[in-house]
Design a protein around this motif. Structure first.
Motif, mmCIF file in Angstrom:
data_model
loop_
_atom_site.group_PDB
_atom_site.id
_atom_site.type_symbol
_atom_site.label_atom_id
_atom_site.label_comp_id
_atom_site.label_asym_id
_atom_site.label_seq_id
_atom_site.Cartn_x
_atom_site.Cartn_y
_atom_site.Cartn_z
ATOM 1 N N TYR A 117 -8.480 -30.329 -8.924
ATOM 2 C CA TYR A 117 -8.148 -29.467 -10.062
ATOM 3 C C TYR A 117 -6.747 -29.796 -10.589
ATOM 4 N N ILE A 118 -5.799 -29.945 -9.669
ATOM 5 C CA ILE A 118 -4.426 -30.273 -10.080
ATOM 6 C C ILE A 118 -4.370 -31.641 -10.747
ATOM 7 N N ASP A 119 -5.120 -32.620 -10.203
ATOM 8 C CA ASP A 119 -5.182 -33.949 -10.820
ATOM 9 C C ASP A 119 -5.711 -33.875 -12.247
ATOM 10 N N GLU A 120 -6.755 -33.080 -12.452
ATOM 11 C CA GLU A 120 -7.403 -33.016 -13.761
ATOM 12 C C GLU A 120 -6.630 -32.168 -14.757
ATOM 13 N N MET A 121 -6.095 -31.030 -14.296
ATOM 14 C CA MET A 121 -5.491 -30.064 -15.208
ATOM 15 C C MET A 121 -3.963 -30.157 -15.270
ATOM 16 N N GLY A 122 -3.364 -30.740 -14.226
ATOM 17 C CA GLY A 122 -1.902 -30.787 -14.138
ATOM 18 C C GLY A 122 -1.360 -29.556 -13.435
ATOM 19 N N MET A 123 -0.175 -29.687 -12.862
ATOM 20 C CA MET A 123 0.426 -28.585 -12.107
ATOM 21 C C MET A 123 0.805 -27.416 -13.019
ATOM 22 N N ARG A 124 1.230 -27.716 -14.242
ATOM 23 C CA ARG A 124 1.645 -26.620 -15.125
ATOM 24 C C ARG A 124 0.480 -25.678 -15.416
ATOM 25 N N ALA A 125 -0.672 -26.236 -15.822
ATOM 26 C CA ALA A 125 -1.828 -25.389 -16.128
ATOM 27 C C ALA A 125 -2.329 -24.683 -14.881
ATOM 28 N N THR A 126 -2.273 -25.363 -13.741
ATOM 29 C CA THR A 126 -2.688 -24.755 -12.473
ATOM 30 C C THR A 126 -1.845 -23.523 -12.170
ATOM 31 N N MET A 127 -0.524 -23.664 -12.271
ATOM 32 C CA MET A 127 0.357 -22.548 -11.951
ATOM 33 C C MET A 127 0.260 -21.426 -12.981
ATOM 34 N N GLU A 128 0.042 -21.773 -14.233
ATOM 35 C CA GLU A 128 -0.153 -20.718 -15.249
ATOM 36 C C GLU A 128 -1.345 -19.853 -14.875
ATOM 37 N N GLN A 129 -2.423 -20.485 -14.410
ATOM 38 C CA GLN A 129 -3.601 -19.712 -14.001
ATOM 39 C C GLN A 129 -3.323 -18.911 -12.729
ATOM 40 N N ALA A 130 -2.684 -19.556 -11.756
ATOM 41 C CA ALA A 130 -2.440 -18.890 -10.470
ATOM 42 C C ALA A 130 -1.503 -17.686 -10.620
ATOM 43 N N LEU A 131 -0.622 -17.750 -11.613
ATOM 44 C CA LEU A 131 0.363 -16.684 -11.825
ATOM 45 C C LEU A 131 -0.060 -15.685 -12.910
ATOM 46 N N ALA A 132 -1.191 -15.922 -13.522
ATOM 47 C CA ALA A 132 -1.633 -15.057 -14.625
ATOM 48 C C ALA A 132 -1.813 -13.616 -14.138
ATOM 49 N N GLY A 133 -1.391 -12.677 -14.974
ATOM 50 C CA GLY A 133 -1.615 -11.269 -14.678
ATOM 51 C C GLY A 133 -0.540 -10.601 -13.844
ATOM 52 N N ARG B 150 0.834 -1.201 0.000
ATOM 53 C CA ARG B 150 0.000 0.000 0.000
ATOM 54 C C ARG B 150 0.871 1.255 0.000
ATOM 55 N N GLU B 151 1.911 1.232 0.823
ATOM 56 C CA GLU B 151 2.804 2.405 0.928
ATOM 57 C C GLU B 151 3.576 2.642 -0.370
ATOM 58 N N GLN B 152 3.912 1.560 -1.080
ATOM 59 C CA GLN B 152 4.707 1.666 -2.308
ATOM 60 C C GLN B 152 3.846 1.769 -3.565
ATOM 61 N N GLY B 153 2.530 1.659 -3.411
ATOM 62 C CA GLY B 153 1.636 1.706 -4.575
ATOM 63 C C GLY B 153 1.774 0.486 -5.475
ATOM 64 N N ARG B 154 2.101 -0.648 -4.859
ATOM 65 C CA ARG B 154 2.274 -1.883 -5.632
ATOM 66 C C ARG B 154 1.082 -2.808 -5.447
ATOM 67 N N LYS B 155 0.875 -3.677 -6.437
ATOM 68 C CA LYS B 155 -0.149 -4.706 -6.332
ATOM 69 C C LYS B 155 0.418 -5.894 -5.566
ATOM 70 N N LEU B 156 -0.468 -6.717 -5.014
ATOM 71 C CA LEU B 156 -0.048 -7.872 -4.225
ATOM 72 C C LEU B 156 -0.727 -9.135 -4.741
ATOM 73 N N ARG B 157 0.039 -10.189 -4.852
ATOM 74 C CA ARG B 157 -0.492 -11.523 -5.141
ATOM 75 C C ARG B 157 0.073 -12.483 -4.096
ATOM 76 N N VAL B 158 -0.820 -13.213 -3.426
ATOM 77 C CA VAL B 158 -0.409 -14.193 -2.416
ATOM 78 C C VAL B 158 -0.714 -15.591 -2.927
ATOM 79 N N LEU B 159 0.306 -16.427 -2.995
ATOM 80 C CA LEU B 159 0.113 -17.852 -3.291
ATOM 81 C C LEU B 159 0.130 -18.597 -1.963
#
Length: 313
Positions: free
Chosen positions: A202-218, A115-124
């Motif tokens: 979700y990880i079983d069905e989609m795989g870890m790669r697709a899961t992480m691509e979505q989680a890290l998107a943007g 907030r102080e630095q005007g940055r966005k935050l993403r928490v995994l």
């Protein structure tokens, strides 16, 4: 990540928010497993600040829906101040827990800094559990089952307002990965708050790669990426040293891929390593696995990448 990255280890040796004793020994187990040396070998500037101090675990029953609320609040104030100081110094704080209730102070400090630095935050949030309980729905009162809810504004004022007035996080800033144990009331609350959860199905069905691509998107250069790594995220076959084992977690390779893809973003700016319980471990095996995964998180890859091959050619 670049070799100029400066990281600081901060020990918080307490199990005051947990339902089992032993996570208080986690910081030392990570040190014994060679965490600082492993990170230095990657070219990082590493400072170990030693351990924070706080009240002992009184081991009392829940009061008003919370176990050990004053003690949890005291530990989190210490964590908040220590993490905030490292962020202001331009370093990457690595919190060595301790139980997962400590993420309230750690992420509270990160959110305040953003907030102080005007940055966005993403928490995994890498965990077997959603940790989205409240005093009204918790089966146990253990605060290590509540940190995400507290950070999103649902909890006692002394924890919710630790990092300033109002909620530290919006549910849209959190991505939960590896979830496979959610209490019934908690499940309804997770849905109501629209938390983004990539559970094991979700990880079983989609795989870890697709899961992480979505989680890290943007993610972009204005995004601070925080990883809160509960060691029970891992399958207990490879990580038995935790107080709340849940079968069916990510395999070693899935976990490595998860960490490597986070490293590939170059955005990791703060980290929690929590719930390691040496009292339940086998010859510090879980701590060694955690160190190997943290190495990957900071850029150590299992295979030589194409760009490395080209450089050598």
């Amino acid at each position: 990540m670049e070799s100029s990255v400066a990281v600081t280890l901060i020990g918080a040796p307490t199990d005051v928010g947990a339902g089992a004793r032993g996570a208080s020994m986690g910081p030392e187990a990570l040190r014994v497993a060679g965490l600082a040396e492993a990170l230095r070998a990657l070219g990082l500037d590493v400072i170990d600040r030693g351990n924070l101090h706080g009240p002992a675990n009184p081991w009392q029953p829940a009061h008003g829906g919370y176990r050990h609320l004053p003690e949890v609040a005291a530990w989190n104030r210490a964590v908040h101040d220590a993490v905030r100081a490292e962020l202001r110094a331009g370093r990457v704080p690595i919190l060595l827990g301790g139980d997962h209730s400590l993420a309230i102070g750690s992420i509270g400090a990160v959110a305040r800094h953003c907030r102080e630095q005007g940055r966005k935050l993403r928490v995994l949030w890498l965990d077997a559990h959603a940790d989205f309980n409240t005093c009204a729905i918790t089966p146990s009162g253990n605060l290590h089952g509540m940190p995400v809810a507290v950070l999103c504004g649902f909890g006692p004022p002394e924890l919710v307002e630790l990092g300033g007035s109002g909620a530290a996080l919006r549910p849209t800033e959190v991505r939960q990965i590896g979830i496979r144990s959610v209490d019934a009331g908690e499940k309804r609350f997770v849905h109501a708050q629209r938390l983004e959860v990539y559970d094991m199905r979700y990880i079983d069905e989609m795989g870890m790669r697709a899961t992480m691509e979505q989680a890290l998107a943007g993610l972009d250069e204005q995004t601070h990426l925080h990883v809160s790594f509960d060691v029970d995220f891992l399958d207990p076959e490879i990580a038995p040293g935790v107080g709340t084992t849940v079968p069916g977690g990510p395999t070693y390779r899935e976990a490595q891929l998860c960490m490597e893809m986070i490293a590939d973003t170059g955005r990791l700016a703060s980290l929690d390593i929590v719930e390691l319980n040496p009292a339940l471990d086998e010859r510090n095996r879980t701590a060694r696995v955690a160190v190997e995964l943290v190495e990957s998180l900071f850029g150590k890859s299992t295979l030589m990448r194409e760009h490395q091959v080209r450089r050598r050619g």
